[in-house]
Structure formats: structure tokens, C-alpha cells
Design a protein around this motif. Structure first.
Motif, mmCIF file in Angstrom:
data_model
loop_
_atom_site.group_PDB
_atom_site.id
_atom_site.type_symbol
_atom_site.label_atom_id
_atom_site.label_comp_id
_atom_site.label_asym_id
_atom_site.label_seq_id
_atom_site.Cartn_x
_atom_site.Cartn_y
_atom_site.Cartn_z
ATOM 1 N N LEU A 1 0.835 -1.206 0.000
ATOM 2 C CA LEU A 1 0.000 0.000 0.000
ATOM 3 C C LEU A 1 0.871 1.259 0.000
ATOM 4 C CD1 LEU A 1 -2.952 1.151 0.366
ATOM 5 C CD2 LEU A 1 -2.413 1.244 2.789
ATOM 6 N N LEU A 2 1.921 1.234 0.861
ATOM 7 C CA LEU A 2 2.809 2.407 0.966
ATOM 8 C C LEU A 2 3.579 2.617 -0.331
ATOM 9 C CD1 LEU A 2 4.247 1.987 4.589
ATOM 10 C CD2 LEU A 2 2.156 3.108 3.838
ATOM 11 N N VAL A 3 4.097 1.505 -0.904
ATOM 12 C CA VAL A 3 4.874 1.614 -2.144
ATOM 13 C C VAL A 3 3.997 2.162 -3.257
ATOM 14 C CG1 VAL A 3 6.041 0.283 -3.942
ATOM 15 C CG2 VAL A 3 6.540 -0.168 -1.542
ATOM 16 N N LYS A 4 2.767 1.662 -3.313
ATOM 17 C CA LYS A 4 1.835 2.122 -4.357
ATOM 18 C C LYS A 4 1.596 3.628 -4.232
ATOM 19 C CE LYS A 4 -2.911 2.013 -5.357
ATOM 20 N NZ LYS A 4 -4.146 1.688 -4.657
ATOM 21 N N ASN A 5 1.483 4.103 -2.997
ATOM 22 C CA ASN A 5 1.208 5.526 -2.782
ATOM 23 C C ASN A 5 2.457 6.396 -2.893
ATOM 24 O OD1 ASN A 5 -1.670 6.367 -2.003
ATOM 25 N ND2 ASN A 5 -1.411 4.374 -1.027
ATOM 26 N N ALA A 6 3.637 5.723 -2.928
ATOM 27 C CA ALA A 6 4.886 6.498 -3.004
ATOM 28 C C ALA A 6 5.345 6.656 -4.446
ATOM 29 C CB ALA A 6 5.973 5.822 -2.183
ATOM 30 N N ILE A 7 4.512 6.261 -5.404
ATOM 31 C CA ILE A 7 4.900 6.383 -6.810
ATOM 32 C C ILE A 7 4.403 7.713 -7.357
ATOM 33 C CG2 ILE A 7 4.489 5.461 -9.126
ATOM 34 C CD1 ILE A 7 4.566 2.662 -7.828
ATOM 35 N N GLY B 1 5.006 7.761 -12.156
ATOM 36 C CA GLY B 1 5.568 6.494 -12.620
ATOM 37 C C GLY B 1 6.896 6.121 -12.001
ATOM 38 N N TYR B 2 7.437 6.999 -11.119
ATOM 39 C CA TYR B 2 8.709 6.678 -10.476
ATOM 40 C C TYR B 2 8.526 6.537 -8.964
ATOM 41 C CZ TYR B 2 10.922 7.871 -14.868
ATOM 42 O OH TYR B 2 11.292 7.900 -16.182
ATOM 43 N N PHE B 3 9.243 5.588 -8.385
ATOM 44 C CA PHE B 3 9.178 5.382 -6.940
ATOM 45 C C PHE B 3 9.941 6.491 -6.223
ATOM 46 C CE2 PHE B 3 11.077 3.343 -3.105
ATOM 47 C CZ PHE B 3 9.895 3.201 -2.392
ATOM 48 N N ASP B 4 9.268 7.190 -5.321
ATOM 49 C CA ASP B 4 9.891 8.305 -4.602
ATOM 50 C C ASP B 4 10.267 7.849 -3.196
ATOM 51 O OD1 ASP B 4 10.496 10.655 -3.226
ATOM 52 O OD2 ASP B 4 9.212 11.839 -4.546
ATOM 53 N N GLU B 5 11.579 7.666 -2.992
ATOM 54 C CA GLU B 5 12.082 7.151 -1.708
ATOM 55 C C GLU B 5 11.711 8.063 -0.532
ATOM 56 O OE1 GLU B 5 13.961 4.538 0.832
ATOM 57 O OE2 GLU B 5 13.780 4.222 -1.331
ATOM 58 N N ASP B 6 11.814 9.375 -0.744
ATOM 59 C CA ASP B 6 11.503 10.330 0.332
ATOM 60 C C ASP B 6 10.043 10.234 0.742
ATOM 61 O OD1 ASP B 6 14.065 11.208 0.262
ATOM 62 O OD2 ASP B 6 13.655 12.933 -1.020
ATOM 63 N N LEU B 7 9.172 10.158 -0.251
ATOM 64 C CA LEU B 7 7.736 10.058 0.033
ATOM 65 C C LEU B 7 7.445 8.749 0.759
ATOM 66 C CD1 LEU B 7 4.870 11.049 -0.147
ATOM 67 C CD2 LEU B 7 4.763 10.302 -2.515
ATOM 68 N N TYR B 8 8.129 7.661 0.345
ATOM 69 C CA TYR B 8 7.952 6.366 1.008
ATOM 70 C C TYR B 8 8.305 6.473 2.488
ATOM 71 C CZ TYR B 8 8.657 1.471 2.231
ATOM 72 O OH TYR B 8 8.596 0.255 2.863
ATOM 73 N N GLY C 1 -3.518 12.186 2.767
ATOM 74 C CA GLY C 1 -3.211 13.561 3.170
ATOM 75 C C GLY C 1 -1.724 13.846 3.122
ATOM 76 N N VAL C 2 -0.918 12.891 3.610
ATOM 77 C CA VAL C 2 0.545 13.069 3.613
ATOM 78 C C VAL C 2 1.060 13.180 2.188
ATOM 79 C CG1 VAL C 2 2.739 11.911 4.121
ATOM 80 C CG2 VAL C 2 0.912 11.916 5.815
ATOM 81 N N ARG C 3 0.529 12.337 1.310
ATOM 82 C CA ARG C 3 0.959 12.344 -0.094
ATOM 83 C C ARG C 3 0.649 13.689 -0.750
ATOM 84 N NH1 ARG C 3 1.841 8.927 -4.777
ATOM 85 N NH2 ARG C 3 0.764 9.854 -6.526
ATOM 86 N N GLN C 4 -0.556 14.172 -0.527
ATOM 87 C CA GLN C 4 -0.950 15.462 -1.113
ATOM 88 C C GLN C 4 -0.029 16.585 -0.624
ATOM 89 O OE1 GLN C 4 -3.318 15.895 -3.473
ATOM 90 N NE2 GLN C 4 -3.547 13.671 -3.429
ATOM 91 N N GLY C 5 0.210 16.586 0.684
ATOM 92 C CA GLY C 5 1.072 17.617 1.270
ATOM 93 C C GLY C 5 2.479 17.544 0.717
ATOM 94 N N TYR C 6 3.015 16.312 0.591
ATOM 95 C CA TYR C 6 4.370 16.113 0.079
ATOM 96 C C TYR C 6 4.485 16.609 -1.359
ATOM 97 C CZ TYR C 6 8.577 13.663 -1.443
ATOM 98 O OH TYR C 6 9.804 13.367 -1.966
ATOM 99 N N LEU C 7 3.502 16.245 -2.192
ATOM 100 C CA LEU C 7 3.541 16.639 -3.603
ATOM 101 C C LEU C 7 3.425 18.154 -3.746
ATOM 102 C CD1 LEU C 7 1.436 13.851 -5.351
ATOM 103 C CD2 LEU C 7 3.909 14.091 -5.206
ATOM 104 N N ALA C 8 2.569 18.762 -2.918
ATOM 105 C CA ALA C 8 2.404 20.218 -2.974
ATOM 106 C C ALA C 8 3.709 20.908 -2.618
ATOM 107 C CB ALA C 8 1.293 20.657 -2.028
ATOM 108 N N ARG C 9 4.390 20.372 -1.567
ATOM 109 C CA ARG C 9 5.660 20.951 -1.135
ATOM 110 C C ARG C 9 6.710 20.837 -2.222
ATOM 111 N NH1 ARG C 9 5.025 18.586 3.655
ATOM 112 N NH2 ARG C 9 6.551 16.971 3.269
#
Lengths: 62, 139
Positions: A28-34, A37-44, B26-34
Motif C-alpha cells: 500500500l505504501l509503495v503504491k502511494n509512493a509512486i 511512474g517513479y518510486f519516490d524514496e523520500d515520500l515512502y 493527506g501526507v501524499r498530497q502535502g508532500y507533492l504540494a511541497r
């Protein structure tokens, strides 16, 4: 072991239980960290941090 | 019966997953906005226009200088020419820009990267110097 026991153990900061929950939610986390089309390590990492926080803040209702 | 038990057993997991998904969103949205905000204000050095030439070349400067000298040489009054050449380079440049190129003080100020008041001050000071010099030689 069912999920509720695992969560209660994780709430008490049992390391193996926390790791097990992280492993469980990894897809779930990996899917949301893309991003685009690229995996974003920081977002993960942000999402794993959020998961750790949510384990502590989630209250189990009976 | 089995299905109902299964639901009750998984109830905690399901609600926890829903809870987690909401906050993750929410975290994803905030991160992308930043990240987007940073991207807008970021300029990469690689993207800047590259040229081996400096923006103002020495040859051009020399050419400009010679041109200004030639035009000053056209002045018929030899005494005036001497007085002008006796001025500092910076003063002469301002006089040249204002009189021969007919540029306004604000234009000269933006070109030389000094304030408009400074341009005016130097210009009128230079004129005073020329006047005094010519008067002094007259006597």
C-alpha cells in the motif's frame, strides 16, 4: 495471530510486531509512493513515518 | 456464520486500513504540494544558457571608448577638448552618454548600475569642472 493482538503489541512498541505491520502494509505504501511512474524514496519514508504515528494514535473500538 | 466471524475478526484490520489510507492520502498530497512549490522556484545551473563569451567583451569596451574619443575629437574648440579629456573616465563616460547618445539620466543610471541622483551629481559636477577649467585658462 489475529491483527488486533498484533496491533496491541505494536502499540506497546514491540519491535517485531511493528516490523510485521510495516511489512503487511508495504504494498500500500509503495503504491502511494509512486510519483509520475517513479518510486519516490523520500515520500515512502514519509508514509512509513505516518504509519508508525497512526499505529500509536489508532484507538481500537469494541 | 463463518463469514460473519471473519468480518468481526477483520473489523479492526479493516478500520485501521481505512484510517491509515485516509491519513496517507493527506501526507501524499502535502508532500507533492511541497515538492511542486520547490520545483517552481528552482533553477538548475545546467538549464541556464551556456556561452563561452562573457556578457561584455573587452574588445567591445575598447571600441566604445575609441568611438567616444573620436566624437570628442570632433569638438572644434581645442580648449574645450582639453578640458573634457582632463576629466576622469567615469565623468567623461556620463557626459558622452548624455550629450552624444542623448540618453536620459535614468537610462544612464540603469546602464552604469548607479543611482539616478549619482549620475546627475557627477554630470553637473563634471560640467562645473569643465567650466572652471576653461575660465581658469582664460585668465
Amino acid at each position: 495471530m489475529n491483527f488486533e493482538e498484533l496491533l496491541i503489541r505494536a502499540k506497546k512498541k514491540d519491535e517485531t510486531a511493528v516490523v510485521e505491520i510495516i511489512e503487511m502494509y508495504k504494498p500500500l505504501l509503495v503504491k502511494n509512493a509512486i510519483v509520475d511512474g517513479y518510486f519516490d524514496e523520500d515520500l515512502y519514508q514519509e508514509l512509513v513515518k505516518e504509519l508508525l504515528l497512526r499505529i500509536q494514535t489508532y484507538s481500537i473500538l469494541k | 456464520m463463518n463469514g460473519k466471524n471473519n468480518y468481526i475478526e477483520n473489523k479492526v484490520q479493516n478500520t485501521f486500513t481505512a484510517y491509515l489510507m485516509k491519513s496517507i492520502h493527506g501526507v501524499r498530497q502535502g508532500y507533492l504540494a511541497r515538492k511542486n512549490k520547490i520545483l517552481i522556484h528552482e533553477d538548475y545551473l545546467e538549464d541556464m544558457p551556456v556561452s563561452d563569451q562573457p556578457s561584455y567583451r573587452f574588445e567591445e569596451y575598447i571600441k566604445d571608448f575609441n568611438r567616444s574619443k573620436e566624437q570628442f575629437n570632433d569638438l572644434e574648440d581645442h580648449k574645450l577638448l582639453k578640458a573634457v579629456m582632463w576629466l576622469k573616465d567615469s565623468e567623461r563616460e556620463i557626459i558622452y552618454l548624455h550629450i552624444f547618445e542623448e540618453k536620459t539620466f535614468p537610462e544612464i543610471a540603469s546602464e552604469l548600475l548607479i543611482s539616478e541622483a549619482a549620475v546627475k551629481g557627477r554630470y553637473y559636477y563634471a560640467l562645473t569642472k569643465i567650466r572652471n577649467r576653461m575660465r581658469g585658462e582664460d585668465i
